[in-house]
Every structure is written in structure tokens, then in C-alpha cells.
Design an enzyme around this catalytic site. Structure first.
Site, PDB file in Angstrom:
ATOM      1  N   GLU A 166       3.248   4.379   0.686  1.00  0.00           N
ATOM      2  CA  GLU A 166       3.715   3.606  -0.472  1.00  0.00           C
ATOM      3  C   GLU A 166       3.456   4.374  -1.765  1.00  0.00           C
ATOM      4  O   GLU A 166       4.242   4.307  -2.706  1.00  0.00           O
ATOM      5  CB  GLU A 166       3.052   2.226  -0.517  1.00  0.00           C
ATOM      6  CG  GLU A 166       3.337   1.336   0.698  1.00  0.00           C
ATOM      7  CD  GLU A 166       4.810   1.249   1.080  1.00  0.00           C
ATOM      8  OE1 GLU A 166       5.672   1.377   0.183  1.00  0.00           O
ATOM      9  OE2 GLU A 166       5.116   1.089   2.284  1.00  0.00           O
TER      10      GLU A 166
ATOM     11  N   HIS B  71       6.328   6.680  -2.331  1.00  0.00           N
ATOM     12  CA  HIS B  71       7.446   5.971  -2.981  1.00  0.00           C
ATOM     13  C   HIS B  71       7.135   5.787  -4.473  1.00  0.00           C
ATOM     14  O   HIS B  71       8.000   5.956  -5.332  1.00  0.00           O
ATOM     15  CB  HIS B  71       7.632   4.581  -2.374  1.00  0.00           C
ATOM     16  CG  HIS B  71       8.340   4.558  -1.053  1.00  0.00           C
ATOM     17  ND1 HIS B  71       9.558   5.172  -0.850  1.00  0.00           N
ATOM     18  CD2 HIS B  71       8.022   3.964   0.131  1.00  0.00           C
ATOM     19  CE1 HIS B  71       9.935   4.955   0.411  1.00  0.00           C
ATOM     20  NE2 HIS B  71       9.025   4.237   1.018  1.00  0.00           N
TER      21      HIS B  71
END
Ligand SMILES: [Zn+2]
Length: 676
Positions: A468, A471
Site C-alpha cells: 500500500e 501505491h
């Protein structure tokens, strides 16, 4: 006064969570839709000759406040929701989809966009502007804006029919899942299951007023049973029930739905001028064409198959040795794989967790970002949080310029959905010469600290955090002009590159040394443990790869062809599986009739992208490895050509500029231990 309708007047123009009340959302969104409609009307009905600036750019910058408010709303609906917010979501979702339909059906607006589009070559546009023009034009054309009235009518009829068939498909799968339960009254039948799974099965039985234990087709019940239950006959029963969803010749049967969905998608693609549904979908993907996807999958298949067959034979021998099993069946795979894995690695989470205290892992991710991209994360308490658990940071570059605001929300609670994701509260873009910096967030559901123990992560949670965070870096470092091309707004077979590539650092000594120390003794994680993690991560990777490829090929077999003549779903499916089969076929089972990813969800012609992204991340990381995992030149290339660029250009071009060559599958195959 509705705080959502005014300038926020907060530090960094951050979301004013404390001042927002639930009752603000609906009226604000209604008002903002109205205002945006006025903005769009002015663009569509302008008396001036259409230009890139007064049409494409104007449209791109329209409705900014609406976008901000809806992203705040939907982010909260995922991370901090309640019945009231869910009710509002049901009210405003139709308003928003009606609003977006109004735009795509606006003929005057499309006529102006088309006029600019037709002069594309004569206009002096940057690459980014060309991409924006293309994207805007296609968002209309791909919804039928170029069709004659009667064909538009046909398209709308197909879309309506498809929507209801997809819904029906999903409802059937769900109903079939719920219709089955395996009632167990003899405790020995649960032999092998972990305590937690037995308890859950007992609670489920209790909740339905039954004695004993209940096993269902829901993953949390199904997976542990298939992985650990000793009783082979019951595994068989459960496996066959699972595999025959939508294939039981009852009123919940999905065979006709599969055939009809495939045919309607094909007709829809034809109507819009595409050869097949896959051609239509892949036009907006890095893979571009069905032929490329099929080559990609078949190439991988050829390379992975020998390893898969070796692993299968080894597993077969192992099952023979411990349980005298002559022929492995589908219901044996997970069970014996787990047994073999335990024997080979004897690796459990409890051994690793003390080395991964959450605070240390966060700090590790920040250090990696600092070494690679020169970023510094400074925790701040000067902006609002939507929940006290949320951490807030300023992200600064080497000259102390603000790069981004970063929110991190790590622990589960009622009102947060499962899983982990990255999102943003404000996109990055440039307007009137001002570079608006983004507000990025990651949300996870990690183990909470207790009174006596800090939050200690499993290794899987560690890689999730890095994923994450990858991202998030894509979002934070964005540096484009237009918001709809910024950050993670890229083709979806490219979007997992930054996230997956970052996971690689979790397996590297040089990176682990930065943060993987025992929370009590301060001792660094032993490297033989790290080696074991690496090896076990690629355990049975050949078989796994073959399985993923088989799903990708099945997807293409439905969507990359003319399905008009297909009548037998199971036979058609077996054709797709002919080169990827390891276990004997189970006659009662069919994959397609419950393949919700492609027949209900958005993955049609897209299943290949899981493997595609892995090829990219392994190939990209290999480049780092060859030059040192903290090599600043390579990191800079990655930042300048990928992370800052968002969707401003074709991802293959961006990738090649970073890598100096096309992505190749060899690095993945090597990492997975499938080739030497
Ligand atoms: Zn991801």
C-alpha cells in the site's frame, strides 16, 4: 452553513473532518452537482470555436469541489462508516451515476470534443495533452456517442440486459453458496483443523440452532477445511459442492447466463466497431490486444509447466508416502501442500512477529522511501483526523518542499471494511501555475496493540504495508498537469507495478537491517529466517502459476472470440483448460458458472493482469538488484519515468524509458524458482 460548500480554510487545504457532519453530505453533493452542470453547460453551449483549452481543459477542471467532497464521502464510507453514511451512499450513488450519464449523453458537448479531437495532429499539444484529449474523446465514443440513433438504442438495450444478467449471475452464486452447509456431529471429522476454525464452525452451528459444527462454502469456513481437514471424503464432498456452484441444473444455474453475457458483450463490441469484447477492453490496457495477452499467457505457460509438473509429482509422492494416496484429486491439493510446506519450512508467524513491531515497520518503509527518493516523513498534529487512530504526516523532499500530506490508518474497528487499500482525499495537479500537492491515505486492518504487547505484524502484514505504501508513493510523487491523469490514474494492468515492486524490499537483508529488530531485545532478524521466508514464498509456485494462467486463458476463451456458436459451457471451458490441467477433471464441476470476477465484476478480459503486474514488478526490481537495491540513479529513473508520470503517456513507453528495454518474464520465473 455547510462546511462542504465553502473553501476549507484549513492547513494545506486539508479535509475539515471535525467540522463535517453527516447531514452536510447530501445537500452539498446535490448543490455541487447543480453547479458542475452549469459549468459543463457553459462549455457545451459556448459560442466560441472549440479549442483544447476552452473544451478539453475546461471540462477537466470542472467540478473540482464535487470531486473533493465525493472522495471524502466515499473514503469515509470505506474507513469510518455507519448506518447513516451507508444510507446517504444509497441516496447519492444514483444521483452521481445519473449525472455522469448526463455528461456522456450530452451531444453538444461531444460534438465540440470531437471537433478538437479531429484536429489532434494539427494542434500543438504536449504528450500529456494528447493523452487527455484521447481519454476524453474515448470516454464518449466507447459509450456509443458516435453511433446512429437506432444503434444507440440497441446499445442501451444491450447494456440494460447485461446489467441485469450480471446481477442475476452474482445473485445465483451467492444463493448457491448460502444453500450449502455441511453439518458435522462427529468431532473426529474435524481432525486436523486449527482450534480457531473448530470454534467458528461450532459458533455457526449454534447461531443456526444446531448442535455440532457447520462448514459452509464461505472462504473463512471453506479454506481452513480444505487445507487442514484429515477426512478425505468430507474434503471431497465440500470441494465438489464448491466447484458446482451455478452448475446444478436448478433454478440457480448460471450456464445460460454465462452464454448470454458472453454473446451480448461480443455484440456490444461489434456495435462499437471492435472485433471482440477483449479487443474493446484491451484498447485501454498496457497489453493492447488479445493476441498479446494470449502470447503472454502461453509463453509463461510453456516456461512454468515443467516446474509445475515436477511439483505435482513431488506432491503426489509425498501424499503416497504419508497416506498411501495413489492419485491426487482436486480436494487433496491444499491439504498435502500445507503438510509438505510445514515439513519443509516449519515456519510460523509467531516466530517472525517479534521482529515486526508496527512502529518499526512504518519507520522502515519511510527509511526505504528516504534512501530511494529522498523523502522525509514528519508526523504532524495540525490537521484534522477522521478518527483518533489515524496518523498524519507532512512528506517533504530534500529541499524541504511539501510533496504530500499522508494519512495512515492501521487498525480494524467497526465501520472499517476488510482488507487494505490506498486512496486519496485530494489529487495532485497544476492549475494557474500552482502545483497542488496531493493528500494520500493508506488504510489497513493490522493486529492491534494490547495492554502488554505492541502491534506485532505477521510477515504478510509487513508486505501488505509495503504494498500500500508503494501505491501511496505513486500518489504522493505525482507531478502532472491534469488531475484525471495524475498518480495512480493509470491503465489497470500497470497500477500494481509501484505497489508490488516495493514489496521486494521486504525480502532483502539490506532493507530488513533498517527495521526488522526484535521489539524486546533489539536483536536483528536472523538471516536464515529471512531465507526461509523467501523460499516458502515461492513454494509450489509452478502449480500456482499454472492455476492463474488457466483462469486467464479461460477469460480470454470467453471474451477474445466470437462466442455465437458456443452452446456447451463445460465443453468450452475444458478446451481452455486443456494445456494447464494437473488434477483429473471433476465432471460435476464448472468454473465459469461461478467465475464472478469476469462475469459479474470488472475483470472480463483482465484476469491476465495479475500475472502481467508480477512480470513487471520482478523485471523492475531485477534492475534495482543488478545495480544495488538503494541505487539512487535507478531510483531516480523510476521516479522520473514512472512514479511522477501517472497516466500521462502509454505505460509501455514510460516503462521502457525507465528500464531501457521491454519487460521480460525471465526475472519473475527466476524469482519464483521456475527457471535457473
Ligand atoms: Zn495493490
Amino acid at each position: 452553513m455547510n462546511v462542504l460548500l465553502n473553501k476549507f480554510n484549513t492547513k494545506y487545504n486539508s479535509a475539515p473532518f471535525q467540522a463535517i457532519k453527516n447531514e452536510h453530505f447530501k445537500p452539498a453533493i446535490e448543490t455541487l452537482i447543480k453547479e458542475t452542470k452549469t459549468e459543463i453547460k457553459a462549455i457545451a453551449e459556448s459560442k466560441n470555436i472549440p479549442t483544447f483549452k476552452n473544451t478539453i481543459e475546461a471540462l477537466e477542471y470542472a467540478g473540482q469541489q464535487l470531486d473533493r467532497v465525493t472522495s471524502i464521502f466515499f473514503n469515509l464510507n470505506s474507513a469510518e462508516t455507519n448506518e447513516e453514511i451507508q444510507k446517504i451512499a444509497q441516496d447519492i450513488s444514483p444521483l452521481l451515476s445519473e449525472f455522469s450519464n448526463d455528461i456522456t449523453l450530452n451531444e453538444k458537448l461531444f460534438a465540440r470534443i470531437k471537433e478538437v479531437y479531429n484536429q489532434k495532429e494539427q494542434l500543438d499539444l504536449t504528450e500529456e495533452q494528447k493523452t487527455l484529449l484521447d481519454k476524453k474523446y474515448k470516454s464518449f465514443a466507447r459509450n456509443g456517442a458516435n453511433l446512429t440513433e437506432d444503434k444507440k438504442e440497441q446499445l442501451r438495450a444491450i447494456d440494460k440486459k447485461l446489467a441485469s444478467l450480471k446481477l442475476k449471475f452474482g445473485e445465483n452464486v451467492l444463493a448457491e453458496t448460502n444453500a450449502f452447509e455441511m453439518h458435522i456431529t462427529n468431532k473426529e471429522d474435524l481432525d486436523g483443523l486449527p482450534e480457531g476454525a473448530i470454534e467458528a464452525a461450532q459458533q455457526l452451528a449454534e447461531s443456526k440452532g444446531k448442535d455440532g459444527w457447520l462448514i459452509t462454502l464461505d472462504y473463512p469456513s471453506y479454506i481452513p477445511f480444505m487445507t487442514y481437514a484429515k477426512n478425505r471424503a468430507l474434503r471431497k464432498k465440500l470441494s465438489i459442492a464448491f466447484g458446482s456452484k451455478g452448475f446444478n441444473n436448478n433454478k440457480l444455474d448460471n450456464q445460460n447466463n454465462v452464454l448470454e453475457i458472453a454473446k451480448l458483450r461480443y455484440q456490444r463490441a461489434n456495435l462499437l466497431g471492435y472485433k471482440t469484447h477483449a479487443h474493446f477492453v484491451l484498447e485501454e490496457r498496457m497489453a493492447e490486444t488479445p493476441a498479446k495477452v494470449e502470447n503472454f499467457l502461453n509463453d509463461l505457460l510453456n516456461k512454468a509447466k515443467p516446474a509445475a509438473e515436477r511439483e505435482f509429482a513431488y506432491l503426489q509422492d509425498f501424499a503416497k508416502e504419508i497416506d498411501d494416496i495413489d492419485h491426487l484429486e482436486k480436494w487433496d491439493g491444499a491439504y498435502y501442500s500445507e503438510k509438505l510446506k510445514q515439513k519443509l519450512f516449519n515456519l510460523d508467524d509467531e516466530k517472525l512477529k517479534p521482529y515486526f513491531k508496527l512502529e518499526n515497520v512504518i519507520d522502515g518503509a519511510f527509511k526505504v522511501a528516504n534512501k530511494l527518493f529522498g523523502l522525509t516523513f514528519k508526523e504532524i498534529d495540525t490537521i484534522d483526523k477522521y478518527h483518533p487512530d489515524v496518523l498524519t504526516y507532512e512528506v517533504l523532499d530534500e529541499d524541504d518542499n511539501l510533496v504530500s500530506i499522508f494519512y495512515a490508518d492501521f487498525f480494524p474497528r467497526a465501520g472499517k471494511r476488510n482488507g487494505a487499500w490506498m486512496t486519496s482525499y485530494k489529487p495532485q495537479f497544476v492549475q494557474n501555475g500552482v502545483n497542488e500537492r496531493p493528500h494520500v491515505s493508506i488504510v489497513c486492518n493490522f493486529t492491534k496493540p494490547t495492554k502488554t504487547k505492541p502491534s506485532l505484524l505477521t510477515f504478510n502484514e509487513v508486505t501488505t504495508l509495503f504494498h500500500e505504501f508503494g501505491h501511496a508513493l505513486h500518489g504522493m510523487l505525482a507531478n502532472t498537469t491534469y488531475p484525471s491523469l495524475s498518480g495512480t490514474s493509470v491503465y489497470w494492468d500497470f497500477v500494481e507495478l509501484p505497489s508490488q515492486v516495493l514489496e521486494n524490499w521486504c525480502y532483502e537483508k539490506e532493507a530488513l537491517e533498517l527495521f526488522a529488530t526484535h521489539y524486546e531485545t533489539g536483536e536483528l532478524i536472523p538471516m536464515d529466517l529471512v531465507e526461509k521466508i523467501k523460499e516458502s514464498a515461492t513454494f509450489n509456485e509452478g502449480m500456482q502459476t499454472l492455476r492463474q494462467i488457466s483462469f486467464g486463458l479461460l477469460d480470454m476463451h470467453w471474451h477474445g472470440i466470437d462466442p455465437t456458436e458456443v452452446t456447451d459451457v463445460k465443453a468450452h471451458e475444458n478446451e481452455a483448460f486443456k494445456d494447464t490441467k494437473l488434477y483429473p477433471d471433476v465432471e460435476e464441476n464448472c468454473m465459469s458458472t461461478a467465475f464472478s470476477h469476469i462475469f459479474q465484476g470488472g475483470y472480463s478480459s483482465g484476469y491476465y493482469s495479475y500475472k502481467w503486474a508480477e512480470v513487471l514488478d520482478a523485471d523492475a526490481f531485477d534492475y534495482f538488484k543488478q545495480n544495488g537495491i538503494f541505487n539512487r540513479d535507478i531510483a531516480l529513473k523510476f521516479k522520473d519515468n514512472v512514479l511522477t508520470k501517472g497516466g500521462t503517456e502509454n505505460p509501455l513507453i514510460l516503462y521502457k524509458r525507465f528500464r531501457g528495454q521491454d519487460p521480460k518474464p525471465e526475472a519473475l520465473l527466476k524469482r519464483a524458482g521456475l527457471i535457473k
